[in-house]
Design an enzyme around this catalytic site. Sequence first.
Site, PDB file in Angstrom:
ATOM      1  N   ASP A 164      -7.624   2.866  12.738  1.00 41.52           N
ATOM      2  CA  ASP A 164      -6.315   3.516  12.678  1.00 41.52           C
ATOM      3  C   ASP A 164      -6.369   4.898  12.034  1.00 41.52           C
ATOM      4  O   ASP A 164      -5.675   5.816  12.449  1.00 41.52           O
ATOM      5  CB  ASP A 164      -5.316   2.611  11.934  1.00 41.52           C
ATOM      6  CG  ASP A 164      -4.949   1.391  12.767  1.00 41.52           C
ATOM      7  OD1 ASP A 164      -5.007   1.496  14.008  1.00 41.52           O
ATOM      8  OD2 ASP A 164      -4.616   0.346  12.188  1.00 41.52           O
ATOM      9  N   SER A 183      -3.762  -9.329   6.866  1.00 37.30           N
ATOM     10  CA  SER A 183      -3.424  -7.951   7.176  1.00 37.30           C
ATOM     11  C   SER A 183      -2.831  -7.941   8.585  1.00 37.30           C
ATOM     12  O   SER A 183      -3.498  -8.287   9.551  1.00 37.30           O
ATOM     13  CB  SER A 183      -4.682  -7.081   7.101  1.00 37.30           C
ATOM     14  OG  SER A 183      -4.431  -5.846   7.723  1.00 37.30           O
ATOM     15  N   ARG A 187      -0.396   4.075  17.380  1.00 35.71           N
ATOM     16  CA  ARG A 187      -0.788   5.088  16.389  1.00 35.71           C
ATOM     17  C   ARG A 187      -0.604   6.533  16.841  1.00 35.71           C
ATOM     18  O   ARG A 187      -0.099   7.355  16.068  1.00 35.71           O
ATOM     19  CB  ARG A 187      -2.231   4.870  15.921  1.00 35.71           C
ATOM     20  CG  ARG A 187      -2.462   3.580  15.147  1.00 35.71           C
ATOM     21  CD  ARG A 187      -1.536   3.435  13.974  1.00 35.71           C
ATOM     22  NE  ARG A 187      -1.901   2.321  13.121  1.00 35.71           N
ATOM     23  CZ  ARG A 187      -1.081   1.352  12.736  1.00 35.71           C
ATOM     24  NH1 ARG A 187       0.177   1.379  13.111  1.00 35.71           N
ATOM     25  NH2 ARG A 187      -1.492   0.384  11.956  1.00 35.71           N
ATOM     26  N   ASP A 219       0.820  -1.225   0.000  1.00 39.18           N
ATOM     27  CA  ASP A 219       0.000   0.000   0.000  1.00 39.18           C
ATOM     28  C   ASP A 219       0.847   1.266   0.000  1.00 39.18           C
ATOM     29  O   ASP A 219       0.672   2.153  -0.832  1.00 39.18           O
ATOM     30  CB  ASP A 219      -0.917   0.051   1.234  1.00 39.18           C
ATOM     31  CG  ASP A 219      -2.083  -0.920   1.124  1.00 39.18           C
ATOM     32  OD1 ASP A 219      -2.450  -1.302  -0.004  1.00 39.18           O
ATOM     33  OD2 ASP A 219      -2.625  -1.287   2.183  1.00 39.18           O
TER      34      ASP A 219
END
Length: 422
Positions: free
Chosen positions: A142, A194, A113, A32
Amino acid sequence: MTDSTAQLRTASYEADPADVRRVLLLYSGGLDTSVMLKWIQDSYEAEVVCLTVNLGQPGEDYAVIEDKAKRLGALECHVVDARREFAEEYVLPAIKANALYGGGYPLFTALGRPLIAKLAVEHARRAGCDTIAHGCTGKGNDQVRIEATVATLAPELKTIAPVRSWQMGREEEIAYAREHDIPIKGGAEVAPYSIDDNLWGRSSEGRWIEDLEHAPEDDVFQLVTRPEEAPDQAETVTVEFERGVPVALNGERLELVELLERTAEVGCRHGVGIVDHIEDRIVGLKVRDIYEVPAAAILLTAHQELEKLVGTIHQNQAKPDLDRQWAYLVYAGLWWEPLRADLDALMDSVNVQVSGTIGLKLFKGSVRVVTRRSPNAVYDADLASFTESGGLFSQTASPGFIELWSLQSRMAHRIRARGVGG
Ligand code: ARG
């Protein structure tokens, strides 16, 4: 600016494509964000500075990531080792708050995060960027954690989230990567799980995990030994705490990052910390995650036990409610909300007493507390004993206590026995 960037902006902090000149991209080196690195340069005609943050995710080669970023046209690529800050400023408060969301998720991603986004802000300012880009989708938590952090800490910076808008699926991304000579790690044949991980745990999502009737396949466990393959011999470990801070493992004093890593190692060996979790995301979706959280399984169990030992009945009644509130705020991306600092002040206050040592037995996936020791335990073996208590506890006082303690309940019972409305 191209068609795919000309999106309707709903939030004040979303970048106007016409104003995007230099972007700080949170870069992992995966598909990504590698596609994104090229795509931003092409679609926005903007420069890209990359930032990769090391939070202790195992098996990462940062030199390779940095090299890849440069080859894909990044102006600069910064790799930051933030393990210590992560452990001390994010994981430690979580330990003091016994933090588990939904009864099973120790928040490793949710804790990482806000730190990653804070570092993005610092590096964006230093590198003269106007925009921060990240690789989160529009369906997860996220994006909330990162954008809420950027909008809170740096109102002057804008964000873009290409995955939300570029309308490429995995197939299109792979085609884009091939077209632009972007190397694909691990091949493109099977869609991978993932994954997100750091020194506090690892999550897997996607593939068969989305089928709730599908029991975990062995290949999902990349960290923790499957319990059925764990040693036949149990192992007892001790964890020592000072004021709520884990300071030693098996009597050996260790700095926090190392203590977390070593605890994870022994937990992995014994198949400890596998959580198959159904979770309510803040964006409304219910999803399933497979977590591997060996360090958290041991340290949270130990901390909670010690805290209970040194707390009064009233503290022990109240603390879990506040712990839950803390975990929810952090899960929900509100790390910078003042209530979290207020709760931390309480957590710190309670943890002043949390010193001592807990022994835990690890065996084929289970963690069980077996010994406890603390100078601050609100415990007196003589008082608790069934044998003679030396006159300190008066059993003859008990009936008087029971009479008053049960007074209202007895009265109410009698009133109700008379029938509704008296
Ligand atoms: N469900 C967890 C959370 O919301 C883990 C998310 C993992 N993130 C990821 N991008 N794979 O915190």
